[in-house]
Design a protein around this motif. Structure first.
Motif, PDB file in Angstrom:
ATOM      1  N   THR A  23       0.837  -1.182   0.000  1.00 36.57           N
ATOM      2  CA  THR A  23       0.000   0.000   0.000  1.00 36.57           C
ATOM      3  C   THR A  23       0.885   1.248   0.000  1.00 36.57           C
ATOM      4  O   THR A  23       2.113   1.159  -0.155  1.00 36.57           O
ATOM      5  CB  THR A  23      -0.954  -0.009   1.225  1.00 36.57           C
ATOM      6  OG1 THR A  23      -1.861   1.096   1.129  1.00 36.57           O
ATOM      7  CG2 THR A  23      -0.185   0.067   2.531  1.00 36.57           C
ATOM      8  N   SER A  24       0.271   2.415   0.152  1.00 38.72           N
ATOM      9  CA  SER A  24       1.009   3.677   0.218  1.00 38.72           C
ATOM     10  C   SER A  24       0.224   4.630   1.097  1.00 38.72           C
ATOM     11  O   SER A  24      -0.925   4.368   1.476  1.00 38.72           O
ATOM     12  CB  SER A  24       1.218   4.272  -1.173  1.00 38.72           C
ATOM     13  OG  SER A  24      -0.035   4.575  -1.770  1.00 38.72           O
ATOM     14  N   SER A  25       0.855   5.755   1.400  1.00 35.03           N
ATOM     15  CA  SER A  25       0.193   6.755   2.230  1.00 35.03           C
ATOM     16  C   SER A  25       0.754   8.130   1.903  1.00 35.03           C
ATOM     17  O   SER A  25       1.697   8.270   1.118  1.00 35.03           O
ATOM     18  CB  SER A  25       0.409   6.445   3.712  1.00 35.03           C
ATOM     19  OG  SER A  25       1.744   6.735   4.084  1.00 35.03           O
ATOM     20  N   GLU A  26       0.204   9.133   2.542  1.00 29.88           N
ATOM     21  CA  GLU A  26       0.697  10.498   2.382  1.00 29.88           C
ATOM     22  C   GLU A  26       2.152  10.615   2.832  1.00 29.88           C
ATOM     23  O   GLU A  26       2.922  11.400   2.285  1.00 29.88           O
ATOM     24  CB  GLU A  26      -0.170  11.459   3.202  1.00 29.88           C
ATOM     25  CG  GLU A  26       0.296  12.892   3.217  1.00 29.88           C
ATOM     26  CD  GLU A  26      -0.500  13.753   4.175  1.00 29.88           C
ATOM     27  OE1 GLU A  26      -0.106  14.914   4.399  1.00 29.88           O
ATOM     28  OE2 GLU A  26      -1.529  13.269   4.696  1.00 29.88           O
ATOM     29  N   HIS A  27       2.544   9.810   3.810  1.00 29.31           N
ATOM     30  CA  HIS A  27       3.875   9.906   4.396  1.00 29.31           C
ATOM     31  C   HIS A  27       4.860   8.879   3.812  1.00 29.31           C
ATOM     32  O   HIS A  27       6.072   9.056   3.967  1.00 29.31           O
ATOM     33  CB  HIS A  27       3.788   9.717   5.906  1.00 29.31           C
ATOM     34  CG  HIS A  27       2.899  10.709   6.581  1.00 29.31           C
ATOM     35  ND1 HIS A  27       3.284  11.998   6.872  1.00 29.31           N
ATOM     36  CD2 HIS A  27       1.602  10.605   7.003  1.00 29.31           C
ATOM     37  CE1 HIS A  27       2.295  12.637   7.449  1.00 29.31           C
ATOM     38  NE2 HIS A  27       1.261  11.822   7.547  1.00 29.31           N
ATOM     39  N   ASN A  28       4.345   7.833   3.188  1.00 36.30           N
ATOM     40  CA  ASN A  28       5.195   6.774   2.647  1.00 36.30           C
ATOM     41  C   ASN A  28       4.649   6.325   1.298  1.00 36.30           C
ATOM     42  O   ASN A  28       3.532   5.783   1.220  1.00 36.30           O
ATOM     43  CB  ASN A  28       5.237   5.572   3.605  1.00 36.30           C
ATOM     44  CG  ASN A  28       5.923   5.881   4.914  1.00 36.30           C
ATOM     45  OD1 ASN A  28       7.150   5.855   5.013  1.00 36.30           O
ATOM     46  ND2 ASN A  28       5.123   6.193   5.949  1.00 36.30           N
ATOM     47  N   GLU A  29       5.435   6.545   0.248  1.00 34.67           N
ATOM     48  CA  GLU A  29       4.973   6.173  -1.091  1.00 34.67           C
ATOM     49  C   GLU A  29       4.855   4.669  -1.257  1.00 34.67           C
ATOM     50  O   GLU A  29       4.078   4.193  -2.090  1.00 34.67           O
ATOM     51  CB  GLU A  29       5.940   6.727  -2.142  1.00 34.67           C
ATOM     52  CG  GLU A  29       5.923   8.245  -2.252  1.00 34.67           C
ATOM     53  CD  GLU A  29       6.816   8.741  -3.372  1.00 34.67           C
ATOM     54  OE1 GLU A  29       7.367   7.892  -4.111  1.00 34.67           O
ATOM     55  OE2 GLU A  29       6.961   9.966  -3.518  1.00 34.67           O
ATOM     56  N   VAL A  43       8.145  -2.847   5.507  1.00 34.51           N
ATOM     57  CA  VAL A  43       9.224  -2.134   4.840  1.00 34.51           C
ATOM     58  C   VAL A  43       8.664  -0.954   4.060  1.00 34.51           C
ATOM     59  O   VAL A  43       7.533  -0.977   3.567  1.00 34.51           O
ATOM     60  CB  VAL A  43      10.020  -3.045   3.875  1.00 34.51           C
ATOM     61  CG1 VAL A  43      10.682  -4.183   4.626  1.00 34.51           C
ATOM     62  CG2 VAL A  43       9.133  -3.581   2.757  1.00 34.51           C
ATOM     63  N   ALA A  44       9.481   0.106   3.992  1.00 31.68           N
ATOM     64  CA  ALA A  44       9.233   1.228   3.099  1.00 31.68           C
ATOM     65  C   ALA A  44      10.159   1.049   1.893  1.00 31.68           C
ATOM     66  O   ALA A  44      10.742  -0.027   1.696  1.00 31.68           O
ATOM     67  CB  ALA A  44       9.487   2.542   3.820  1.00 31.68           C
ATOM     68  N   ASP A 106       1.612   8.276  10.721  1.00 30.34           N
ATOM     69  CA  ASP A 106       1.006   7.727   9.513  1.00 30.34           C
ATOM     70  C   ASP A 106      -0.203   6.856   9.869  1.00 30.34           C
ATOM     71  O   ASP A 106      -0.055   5.772  10.440  1.00 30.34           O
ATOM     72  CB  ASP A 106       2.046   6.894   8.752  1.00 30.34           C
ATOM     73  CG  ASP A 106       1.599   6.556   7.342  1.00 30.34           C
ATOM     74  OD1 ASP A 106       0.377   6.489   7.099  1.00 30.34           O
ATOM     75  OD2 ASP A 106       2.466   6.349   6.473  1.00 30.34           O
ATOM     76  N   PRO A 107      -1.425   7.289   9.527  1.00 32.83           N
ATOM     77  CA  PRO A 107      -2.605   6.489   9.859  1.00 32.83           C
ATOM     78  C   PRO A 107      -2.641   5.145   9.137  1.00 32.83           C
ATOM     79  O   PRO A 107      -3.257   4.194   9.639  1.00 32.83           O
ATOM     80  CB  PRO A 107      -3.780   7.378   9.427  1.00 32.83           C
ATOM     81  CG  PRO A 107      -3.203   8.304   8.400  1.00 32.83           C
ATOM     82  CD  PRO A 107      -1.779   8.540   8.816  1.00 32.83           C
ATOM     83  N   VAL A 108      -2.003   5.046   7.982  1.00 31.89           N
ATOM     84  CA  VAL A 108      -1.973   3.771   7.267  1.00 31.89           C
ATOM     85  C   VAL A 108      -1.125   2.751   8.035  1.00 31.89           C
ATOM     86  O   VAL A 108      -1.488   1.571   8.148  1.00 31.89           O
ATOM     87  CB  VAL A 108      -1.439   3.961   5.828  1.00 31.89           C
ATOM     88  CG1 VAL A 108      -1.263   2.615   5.135  1.00 31.89           C
ATOM     89  CG2 VAL A 108      -2.394   4.848   5.038  1.00 31.89           C
ATOM     90  N   ILE A 109      -0.005   3.188   8.605  1.00 27.53           N
ATOM     91  CA  ILE A 109       0.808   2.292   9.428  1.00 27.53           C
ATOM     92  C   ILE A 109       0.039   1.858  10.672  1.00 27.53           C
ATOM     93  O   ILE A 109       0.077   0.682  11.070  1.00 27.53           O
ATOM     94  CB  ILE A 109       2.146   2.953   9.795  1.00 27.53           C
ATOM     95  CG1 ILE A 109       3.042   3.060   8.558  1.00 27.53           C
ATOM     96  CG2 ILE A 109       2.860   2.179  10.907  1.00 27.53           C
ATOM     97  CD1 ILE A 109       4.385   3.718   8.810  1.00 27.53           C
TER      98      ILE A 109
END
Length: 229
Positions: A23-29, A43-44, A106-109
């Motif tokens: 997946t991805s998020s605003e803070h982590n592509e 992992v990022a 990061d809400p996705v994390i």
């Protein structure tokens, strides 16, 4: 709801990596949850954010850490949640009992951790979605132990590199408490940058501080008395 992982995939993970979600998020592509050797890994693009009891930077530090010297031995602040490797290590590998406050921007994390790993923890855990710096500015609690594990991919955010952030950490610490600050040392450039930070701002804030080289990371501790020989 907690994510149920088929036993077959856990078994196969000892042979080859099992990708569970990307997946991805605003803070982590890029964010990817996998099973590797039976352990959840997050992992990022260029960094490992979490890897159960194989999160070796903190694991190696904790193996040398004298938890008996913590003032109350009761509450831990974690800046940078990942999938919760730090409380997992302390709970299952080290065998100590604490209450945790985990801060993650990061809400996705947070969602990934909530679905994959946090339900297996027995310890009380409060998760706060916030920037680490902003959280320290408004939180008035004091902690025995503060673990700083905040990265934007393979970089510590710039606003967490200054003297003012270290002062906020000091203000959030109980007298006689401990800080463990994770810095990258996986490349010559990262090692040089982390060493300069340790010898500069960190030692200025914590003159009795110590650096533990875990081969790929420098773990900075505010007081060498916490480290076993």
């Amino acid at each position: 709801m907690p994510k149920k992982i088929p036993k077959l995939r856990t078994w196969l993970s000892h042979l080859t990596e099992q990708v569970l979600e990307t997946t991805s998020s605003e803070h982590n592509e890029f964010l990817q949850v996998s099973l590797v050797s039976g352990r959840l890994q997050l992992v990022a693009e260029d960094a490992i954010y979490s890897f159960g009891d194989y999160y070796l930077n903190f694991r190696k530090l904790f193996e040398r850490f004298d938890f008996e010297k913590l003032p109350l031995r009761s509450n831990v602040l974690i800046l940078g949640l990942g999938l919760g490797s730090i409380p997992e290590l302390l709970e299952d590998y080290i065998g100590v009992e604490y209450e945790y406050v985990a801060v993650e921007i990061d809400p996705v994390i947070i969602d990934l951790a909530t679905r994959y790993s946090l339900p297996s923890l027995k310890s009380p855990l409060e998760v706060v979605q916030a920037d680490a710096y902003a959280f320290l500015q408004i939180d008035r609690r004091k902690y025995d132990f503060i673990c700083v594990d905040v990265f934007q991919d393979a970089t510590v955010p710039e606003h967490l590199n200054g003297d003012d952030f270290l002062e906020l950490l000091k203000e959030s610490l109980l007298p006689g408490g401990a800080i463990a600050y994770n810095r990258l040392a996986d490349t010559t450039a990262h090692a040089k940058e982390s060493l300069e930070y340790y010898e500069g701002p960190f030692k200025k804030a914590f003159p009795n501080g110590e650096l533990v080289n875990t081969r790929g990371n420098y773990m900075l501790v505010n007081d060498a008395r916490f480290l076993l020989d």
